[in-house]
Scaffold this motif. Sequence first.
Motif, PDB file in Angstrom:
ATOM      1  N   LYS A 145     -30.232 -22.537  11.345  1.00 12.39           N
ATOM      2  CA  LYS A 145     -29.847 -23.595  11.785  1.00 12.39           C
ATOM      3  C   LYS A 145     -28.229 -23.640  12.032  1.00 12.39           C
ATOM      4  O   LYS A 145     -27.782 -24.259  12.567  1.00 12.39           O
ATOM      5  CB  LYS A 145     -30.039 -24.831  10.793  1.00 12.39           C
ATOM      6  CG  LYS A 145     -31.398 -25.304  10.543  1.00 12.39           C
ATOM      7  CD  LYS A 145     -31.541 -26.227   9.459  1.00 12.39           C
ATOM      8  CE  LYS A 145     -33.038 -26.714   9.237  1.00 12.39           C
ATOM      9  NZ  LYS A 145     -33.115 -27.601   7.944  1.00 12.39           N
ATOM     10  N   GLY A 146     -27.615 -22.581  11.115  1.00  9.96           N
ATOM     11  CA  GLY A 146     -26.043 -22.299  11.208  1.00  9.96           C
ATOM     12  C   GLY A 146     -25.518 -23.047  10.178  1.00  9.96           C
ATOM     13  O   GLY A 146     -25.894 -23.724   9.634  1.00  9.96           O
ATOM     14  N   VAL A 147     -24.757 -22.027   9.609  1.00  9.86           N
ATOM     15  CA  VAL A 147     -23.889 -22.350   8.254  1.00  9.86           C
ATOM     16  C   VAL A 147     -22.336 -21.798   8.641  1.00  9.86           C
ATOM     17  O   VAL A 147     -22.201 -20.872   9.367  1.00  9.86           O
ATOM     18  CB  VAL A 147     -24.440 -21.733   7.062  1.00  9.86           C
ATOM     19  CG1 VAL A 147     -25.845 -22.357   6.924  1.00  9.86           C
ATOM     20  CG2 VAL A 147     -24.333 -20.179   6.893  1.00  9.86           C
ATOM     21  N   ASP A 148     -21.356 -22.653   7.984  1.00 12.58           N
ATOM     22  CA  ASP A 148     -20.064 -22.327   7.843  1.00 12.58           C
ATOM     23  C   ASP A 148     -19.638 -21.206   6.731  1.00 12.58           C
ATOM     24  O   ASP A 148     -18.867 -20.418   6.767  1.00 12.58           O
ATOM     25  CB  ASP A 148     -19.316 -23.478   7.703  1.00 12.58           C
ATOM     26  CG  ASP A 148     -19.278 -24.464   9.004  1.00 12.58           C
ATOM     27  OD1 ASP A 148     -18.938 -23.970  10.070  1.00 12.58           O
ATOM     28  OD2 ASP A 148     -20.097 -25.626   8.790  1.00 12.58           O
ATOM     29  N   ALA A 149     -20.616 -21.543   5.690  1.00 16.93           N
ATOM     30  CA  ALA A 149     -20.356 -20.710   4.338  1.00 16.93           C
ATOM     31  C   ALA A 149     -21.369 -20.366   3.744  1.00 16.93           C
ATOM     32  O   ALA A 149     -22.722 -21.053   3.633  1.00 16.93           O
ATOM     33  CB  ALA A 149     -19.544 -21.389   3.374  1.00 16.93           C
ATOM     34  N   LEU A 150     -21.550 -19.045   3.332  1.00 22.69           N
ATOM     35  CA  LEU A 150     -23.113 -18.414   2.549  1.00 22.69           C
ATOM     36  C   LEU A 150     -22.661 -18.129   1.290  1.00 22.69           C
ATOM     37  O   LEU A 150     -21.875 -17.315   0.836  1.00 22.69           O
ATOM     38  CB  LEU A 150     -23.486 -17.338   3.467  1.00 22.69           C
ATOM     39  CG  LEU A 150     -24.492 -16.700   2.965  1.00 22.69           C
ATOM     40  CD1 LEU A 150     -25.899 -17.750   2.743  1.00 22.69           C
ATOM     41  CD2 LEU A 150     -24.965 -15.331   3.728  1.00 22.69           C
ATOM     42  N   VAL A 151     -23.428 -18.591   0.293  1.00 27.01           N
ATOM     43  CA  VAL A 151     -23.232 -18.081  -1.256  1.00 27.01           C
ATOM     44  C   VAL A 151     -24.513 -17.135  -1.391  1.00 27.01           C
ATOM     45  O   VAL A 151     -25.702 -17.717  -1.047  1.00 27.01           O
ATOM     46  CB  VAL A 151     -23.469 -19.320  -2.019  1.00 27.01           C
ATOM     47  CG1 VAL A 151     -23.114 -18.634  -3.456  1.00 27.01           C
ATOM     48  CG2 VAL A 151     -22.080 -20.157  -1.906  1.00 27.01           C
ATOM     49  N   ALA A 152     -24.335 -16.062  -2.049  1.00 24.80           N
ATOM     50  CA  ALA A 152     -25.639 -15.104  -2.168  1.00 24.80           C
ATOM     51  C   ALA A 152     -25.386 -14.035  -3.370  1.00 24.80           C
ATOM     52  O   ALA A 152     -24.459 -13.943  -3.865  1.00 24.80           O
ATOM     53  CB  ALA A 152     -25.463 -14.314  -0.840  1.00 24.80           C
ATOM     54  N   THR A 153     -26.399 -13.651  -3.624  1.00 22.58           N
ATOM     55  CA  THR A 153     -26.759 -12.622  -4.742  1.00 22.58           C
ATOM     56  C   THR A 153     -26.710 -11.241  -3.676  1.00 22.58           C
ATOM     57  O   THR A 153     -27.115 -11.453  -2.688  1.00 22.58           O
ATOM     58  CB  THR A 153     -27.832 -12.850  -5.505  1.00 22.58           C
ATOM     59  OG1 THR A 153     -29.152 -13.027  -4.957  1.00 22.58           O
ATOM     60  CG2 THR A 153     -27.372 -13.821  -6.635  1.00 22.58           C
ATOM     61  N   PRO A 154     -26.449 -10.324  -4.276  1.00 30.13           N
ATOM     62  CA  PRO A 154     -26.303  -9.219  -3.298  1.00 30.13           C
ATOM     63  C   PRO A 154     -27.485  -8.641  -3.007  1.00 30.13           C
ATOM     64  O   PRO A 154     -27.775  -8.397  -1.882  1.00 30.13           O
ATOM     65  CB  PRO A 154     -25.716  -8.110  -4.249  1.00 30.13           C
ATOM     66  CG  PRO A 154     -24.843  -8.675  -5.434  1.00 30.13           C
ATOM     67  CD  PRO A 154     -25.529  -9.918  -5.705  1.00 30.13           C
ATOM     68  N   GLY A 155     -28.698  -8.589  -3.707  1.00 27.83           N
ATOM     69  CA  GLY A 155     -29.958  -7.917  -3.129  1.00 27.83           C
ATOM     70  C   GLY A 155     -30.512  -8.672  -2.010  1.00 27.83           C
ATOM     71  O   GLY A 155     -30.804  -8.228  -1.031  1.00 27.83           O
ATOM     72  N   ARG A 156     -30.613 -10.174  -2.075  1.00 26.75           N
ATOM     73  CA  ARG A 156     -31.148 -10.791  -1.048  1.00 26.75           C
ATOM     74  C   ARG A 156     -30.306 -10.795   0.065  1.00 26.75           C
ATOM     75  O   ARG A 156     -30.628 -10.645   1.478  1.00 26.75           O
ATOM     76  CB  ARG A 156     -31.309 -12.143  -1.422  1.00 26.75           C
ATOM     77  CG  ARG A 156     -31.897 -13.296  -0.786  1.00 26.75           C
ATOM     78  CD  ARG A 156     -33.281 -12.946   0.098  1.00 26.75           C
ATOM     79  NE  ARG A 156     -34.354 -12.547  -0.904  1.00 26.75           N
ATOM     80  CZ  ARG A 156     -35.324 -13.626  -1.124  1.00 26.75           C
ATOM     81  NH1 ARG A 156     -35.051 -14.711  -0.769  1.00 26.75           N
ATOM     82  NH2 ARG A 156     -36.113 -13.517  -2.054  1.00 26.75           N
ATOM     83  N   LEU A 157     -28.921 -10.762  -0.201  1.00 27.77           N
ATOM     84  CA  LEU A 157     -28.119 -10.565   1.050  1.00 27.77           C
ATOM     85  C   LEU A 157     -28.363  -9.496   1.719  1.00 27.77           C
ATOM     86  O   LEU A 157     -28.306  -9.443   3.003  1.00 27.77           O
ATOM     87  CB  LEU A 157     -26.721 -10.697   0.604  1.00 27.77           C
ATOM     88  CG  LEU A 157     -25.604 -10.617   1.813  1.00 27.77           C
ATOM     89  CD1 LEU A 157     -25.860 -11.854   2.786  1.00 27.77           C
ATOM     90  CD2 LEU A 157     -24.246 -10.654   1.186  1.00 27.77           C
ATOM     91  N   LEU A 158     -28.489  -8.306   1.133  1.00 28.98           N
ATOM     92  CA  LEU A 158     -28.536  -6.962   1.953  1.00 28.98           C
ATOM     93  C   LEU A 158     -29.916  -6.944   2.610  1.00 28.98           C
ATOM     94  O   LEU A 158     -29.881  -6.643   3.611  1.00 28.98           O
ATOM     95  CB  LEU A 158     -28.443  -6.026   0.817  1.00 28.98           C
ATOM     96  CG  LEU A 158     -27.403  -5.094   0.435  1.00 28.98           C
ATOM     97  CD1 LEU A 158     -27.432  -4.281  -0.493  1.00 28.98           C
ATOM     98  CD2 LEU A 158     -26.520  -4.796   1.916  1.00 28.98           C
TER      99      LEU A 158
END
Length: 367
Positions: free
Chosen positions: A127-140
């Motif tokens: 959908k589109g985001v301005d900011a993303l909060v993530a844990t490392p494994g899922r982000l990679l």
Amino acid sequence: MGVSAAVSFGELGLVPPILRALEAAGYARPTPIQQAAIPPALQGRDILGCAQTGTGKTAAFVLPLLQRLDADAGDDPCLRALVITPTRELAAQIGESFATYGAQLDLWHAVIFGGVPDKPQITELRKGVDALVATPGRLLDLLQRGEVDLRKLEVFVLDEADRMLDMGFLPDVRRIVAKLPAKRQTLFFSATMPDEIRKLAEGLLHDPVSVAVARVAEPIERIDQRLYFVDKGDKRRLLVDLLRRDDVRRALVFSRTKHGANRIAEYLGQAGLGSAAIHGNKSQGARTRALEAFRRGDLRVMVATDLAARGIDIDDVTHVVNFDLPNVPETYVHRIGRTARAGASGVAWSFCESEERPYLEIGRAHV
């Protein structure tokens, strides 16, 4: 950087929509880490922040990040800010901070972490985001599948860097950093600064402003720390006796192992003390439900392992109990820092059986 107790959020240079959101949420005055970090962050400077839990550091990076995004926001969301943090609970709480402080801004954020299905998270990202909060494994994982595009990133926040090290995430962090634009603002936060974390910071930061509250790895002075020498077989009975005291309104009990946490919670239940255990073997839903019950006061006692407890951000924990002594002094500091938050005082009880005496020697400066 000097810090004045009389400073208001308005004097830090925050814009009216953010000030109104802070007022609506009941925040009147910035904490020392916020006073020190927000003005240089608003100027675009890199930040090296050394702050223990309960100091308000999440707002210290979320507020300037929101203001920067809002100032240059286009009609369509574009991923320009990334926050990585070690645990699911912390990621969710940072996401709540984005929602609270950005309530009057036209910005979009998403939170992604493992342990839950990825399809709803991918839907949010598309959908589109301005900011993303993530844990490392899922982000990679999502980076490698082409679901996250970091090419236009402007601000990178590394939160709880020392816990990233403890949890073995530094290789993942380095892989993520390799995909970031070289020109960016970086905000780096850690409660302690072991050599490996200091080296990581030096590689990520350009001419940073250093901000620190409380000395590195020092227990918070408002905590009454007490040590009990106890036989191993008597630990649980002692725990029940202590937790039945009237002044124990909300207690967090630390176990070294997941199975130990389960056994302690079961014993407390049999003794009529409402409790729950949280650890890595529990589902995300079970952990969230237990945390909410603890936060509401439906449960007076939470039993946790160190990794699970890292995401507990509750201001009115009155007592912390080290049922098992940690073997690293910094872990002791992190544990007892779950109490005496937001200006309150707290109590930390530590149990020591004969086999744990060597840990006292390791941490004798703290216990």
